[in-house]
Motif scaffolding. Structure first.
Motif, PDB file in Angstrom:
ATOM      1  N   ILE A  28      86.879  15.971 -11.188  1.00  0.00           N
ATOM      2  CA  ILE A  28      85.512  16.401 -10.906  1.00  0.00           C
ATOM      3  C   ILE A  28      84.545  15.222 -10.981  1.00  0.00           C
ATOM      4  O   ILE A  28      83.626  15.093 -10.147  1.00  0.00           O
ATOM      5  N   VAL A  29      84.719  14.348 -11.962  1.00  0.00           N
ATOM      6  CA  VAL A  29      83.846  13.185 -12.103  1.00  0.00           C
ATOM      7  C   VAL A  29      83.934  12.287 -10.872  1.00  0.00           C
ATOM      8  O   VAL A  29      82.915  11.843 -10.320  1.00  0.00           O
ATOM      9  N   VAL A  30      85.166  12.024 -10.407  1.00  0.00           N
ATOM     10  CA  VAL A  30      85.338  11.183  -9.218  1.00  0.00           C
ATOM     11  C   VAL A  30      84.738  11.879  -7.999  1.00  0.00           C
ATOM     12  O   VAL A  30      84.079  11.238  -7.159  1.00  0.00           O
ATOM     13  N   ASN A  35      80.631  11.709  -3.902  1.00  0.00           N
ATOM     14  CA  ASN A  35      79.708  12.491  -3.076  1.00  0.00           C
ATOM     15  C   ASN A  35      78.258  12.067  -3.260  1.00  0.00           C
ATOM     16  O   ASN A  35      77.448  12.224  -2.346  1.00  0.00           O
ATOM     17  N   ILE A  36      77.924  11.536  -4.414  1.00  0.00           N
ATOM     18  CA  ILE A  36      76.597  10.935  -4.583  1.00  0.00           C
ATOM     19  C   ILE A  36      76.439   9.760  -3.629  1.00  0.00           C
ATOM     20  O   ILE A  36      75.403   9.591  -2.972  1.00  0.00           O
ATOM     21  N   LEU A  37      77.486   8.951  -3.521  1.00  0.00           N
ATOM     22  CA  LEU A  37      77.458   7.826  -2.583  1.00  0.00           C
ATOM     23  C   LEU A  37      77.371   8.321  -1.137  1.00  0.00           C
ATOM     24  O   LEU A  37      76.713   7.699  -0.297  1.00  0.00           O
ATOM     25  N   TYR A  38      78.047   9.445  -0.851  1.00  0.00           N
ATOM     26  CA  TYR A  38      77.998  10.022   0.495  1.00  0.00           C
ATOM     27  C   TYR A  38      76.590  10.472   0.848  1.00  0.00           C
ATOM     28  O   TYR A  38      76.110  10.262   1.977  1.00  0.00           O
ATOM     29  N   ILE A  39      75.900  11.093  -0.107  1.00  0.00           N
ATOM     30  CA  ILE A  39      74.523  11.541   0.121  1.00  0.00           C
ATOM     31  C   ILE A  39      73.611  10.346   0.369  1.00  0.00           C
ATOM     32  O   ILE A  39      72.753  10.358   1.266  1.00  0.00           O
ATOM     33  N   VAL A  40      73.793   9.306  -0.449  1.00  0.00           N
ATOM     34  CA  VAL A  40      72.999   8.089  -0.255  1.00  0.00           C
ATOM     35  C   VAL A  40      73.247   7.512   1.132  1.00  0.00           C
ATOM     36  O   VAL A  40      72.312   7.087   1.831  1.00  0.00           O
ATOM     37  N   PHE A  50      79.676   3.949   0.212  1.00  0.00           N
ATOM     38  CA  PHE A  50      80.573   5.103   0.268  1.00  0.00           C
ATOM     39  C   PHE A  50      81.888   4.744   0.957  1.00  0.00           C
ATOM     40  O   PHE A  50      82.967   5.028   0.450  1.00  0.00           O
ATOM     41  N   SER A  51      81.800   4.156   2.142  1.00  0.00           N
ATOM     42  CA  SER A  51      83.009   3.809   2.892  1.00  0.00           C
ATOM     43  C   SER A  51      83.851   2.784   2.139  1.00  0.00           C
ATOM     44  O   SER A  51      85.084   2.857   2.155  1.00  0.00           O
ATOM     45  N   TRP A  52      83.195   1.844   1.448  1.00  0.00           N
ATOM     46  CA  TRP A  52      83.937   0.849   0.672  1.00  0.00           C
ATOM     47  C   TRP A  52      84.679   1.517  -0.489  1.00  0.00           C
ATOM     48  O   TRP A  52      85.853   1.235  -0.743  1.00  0.00           O
ATOM     49  N   THR A  53      83.982   2.426  -1.199  1.00  0.00           N
ATOM     50  CA  THR A  53      84.595   3.114  -2.347  1.00  0.00           C
ATOM     51  C   THR A  53      85.747   3.994  -1.891  1.00  0.00           C
ATOM     52  O   THR A  53      86.815   4.009  -2.514  1.00  0.00           O
ATOM     53  N   TYR A  54      85.532   4.728  -0.806  1.00  0.00           N
ATOM     54  CA  TYR A  54      86.600   5.579  -0.257  1.00  0.00           C
ATOM     55  C   TYR A  54      87.817   4.728   0.095  1.00  0.00           C
ATOM     56  O   TYR A  54      88.954   5.093  -0.210  1.00  0.00           O
ATOM     57  N   ASP A  55      87.573   3.604   0.716  1.00  0.00           N
ATOM     58  CA  ASP A  55      88.658   2.716   1.128  1.00  0.00           C
ATOM     59  C   ASP A  55      89.424   2.178  -0.077  1.00  0.00           C
ATOM     60  O   ASP A  55      90.642   2.004  -0.032  1.00  0.00           O
ATOM     61  N   VAL A  81      86.749  14.569  -1.449  1.00  0.00           N
ATOM     62  CA  VAL A  81      85.422  14.492  -0.849  1.00  0.00           C
ATOM     63  C   VAL A  81      84.918  15.885  -0.491  1.00  0.00           C
ATOM     64  O   VAL A  81      83.766  16.222  -0.750  1.00  0.00           O
ATOM     65  N   GLU A  82      85.781  16.718   0.088  1.00  0.00           N
ATOM     66  CA  GLU A  82      85.377  18.048   0.528  1.00  0.00           C
ATOM     67  C   GLU A  82      85.455  19.056  -0.620  1.00  0.00           C
ATOM     68  O   GLU A  82      86.404  19.032  -1.422  1.00  0.00           O
ATOM     69  N   ILE A  83      84.483  19.948  -0.683  1.00  0.00           N
ATOM     70  CA  ILE A  83      84.357  20.897  -1.790  1.00  0.00           C
ATOM     71  C   ILE A  83      85.539  21.855  -1.866  1.00  0.00           C
ATOM     72  O   ILE A  83      86.055  22.131  -2.950  1.00  0.00           O
ATOM     73  N   PHE A  84      86.002  22.372  -0.719  1.00  0.00           N
ATOM     74  CA  PHE A  84      87.110  23.329  -0.762  1.00  0.00           C
ATOM     75  C   PHE A  84      88.426  22.638  -1.105  1.00  0.00           C
ATOM     76  O   PHE A  84      89.324  23.253  -1.692  1.00  0.00           O
TER      77      PHE A  84
END
Length: 292
Positions: A28-30, A35-40, A50-55, A81-84
């Motif tokens: 949950i923390v990750v 997702n905070i980075l995604y919103i930014v 976001f893309s760097w962290t995901y990578d 990344v996705e809620i479901f």
């Protein structure tokens, strides 16, 4: 609920000594962090954090990328990344992780979660490099780890029944087989990498229990690594030259006749297999499993 009360509840939740709770928290923390980075990134498209962290967190199929980011084999199984995606993974982890924990002990939860995820990740990389060489692909999610734990439960307790919405009570073995069949059927239209990793986790969960029933615990090295008490107990056993305990013994100390009988039946399964039990013993074991 104020912030202090919330923090106290979290601390109490984690102090229960339940590894499943810790795994839920880290996932949950990750999830919240990425997702905070995604919103930014949504408001500031030029921001590439976001893309760097995901990578960095994803598992990459290409060997040259994996060699530069090998930690992805671990971090991918804590990343959503996705809620479901995270909701269903964490729901299944809570159900089946606690079921597994109740029968084979808390110490095996994290090792099996990691080994199931690693098995799924390695199969994913193997298939992509054999059948789609050079195709760039990245994978995230705890699905392989969760599938491993689910299949391990179904292999250990195939006739254990759980209640499902709209389906009623269903035995674990049919649930596991149904999920595997759905994964195979959906390969042409589904998430190929994720489905392959599911199969890798499922295979490890099945063979882990079968090998455990023959007296070998594949999780033992990681249990020794993560648990100081296990290392201390191992040193004490070596000093006293005590015989090796059955890996299928329940971790809890016997407190009554039911617990003692459960230990004896698990020892019998470990030595001779489940089919060696009498009809009465199987019925008793099934009854106890439902009560737990």
């Amino acid at each position: 609920m104020n912030g202090t009360s919330f923090q106290s509840d979290i601390r109490y939740w984690l102090r229960q000594g339940n590894t499943v709770n810790h795994l839920l928290l880290w996932n949950i923390v990750v999830f919240l962090g990425i997702n905070i980075l995604y919103i930014v990134n949504t408001f500031y498209p030029t921001n590439t954090l976001f893309s760097w962290t995901y990578d960095q967190l994803a598992l990459h199929s290409q060997l040259n990328t994996f060699i530069r980011k090998p930690w992805g084999l671990i971090t991918y199984m804590f990343t959503h990344v996705e809620i479901f995606h995270i909701f269903f993974n964490m729901l299944n982890l809570y159900w089946f992780g606690n079921l597994f924990r109740g029968f084979l002990g808390n110490k095996r939860v994290l090792p099996l979660y990691l080994m199931g995820g690693i098995s799924g990740g390695l199969l994913y990389m193997l298939c992509y490099n054999l059948f789609l060489p050079g195709f760039p692909s990245g994978m995230i999610g705890a699905s392989a780890s969760v599938m491993c734990i689910l299949v391990a439960c179904a292999t250990l307790m195939p006739n254990y029944e759980i209640g499902l919405l709209f389906l009623g009570n269903i035995r674990l073995k049919w649930l596991a087989l149904g999920l595997i069949a759905l994964g195979i059927i959906s390969i042409p239209r589904g998430n190929l990498g994720g489905i392959i990793s599911h199969m890798g986790g499922a295979l490890f969960g099945f063979f882990y229990i079968r090998i455990l029933q023959n007296g070998t615990d594949l999780c033992k090295p990681l249990i020794w690594l993560f648990d100081p008490e296990t290392r201390k107990e191992g040193q004490q056993q070596q000093a006293r030259s005590k015989p090796k305990k059955s890996p299928l013994k329940v971790v809890k100390k016997p407190e009554d006749n039911n617990q003692l009988r459960l230990d004896q039946l698990l020892d019998k399964i470990n030595e001779k297999g489940y089919q060696s039990l009498s009809a009465e013993e199987k019925a008793w074991l099934d009854k106890v499993s439902k009560e737990n």
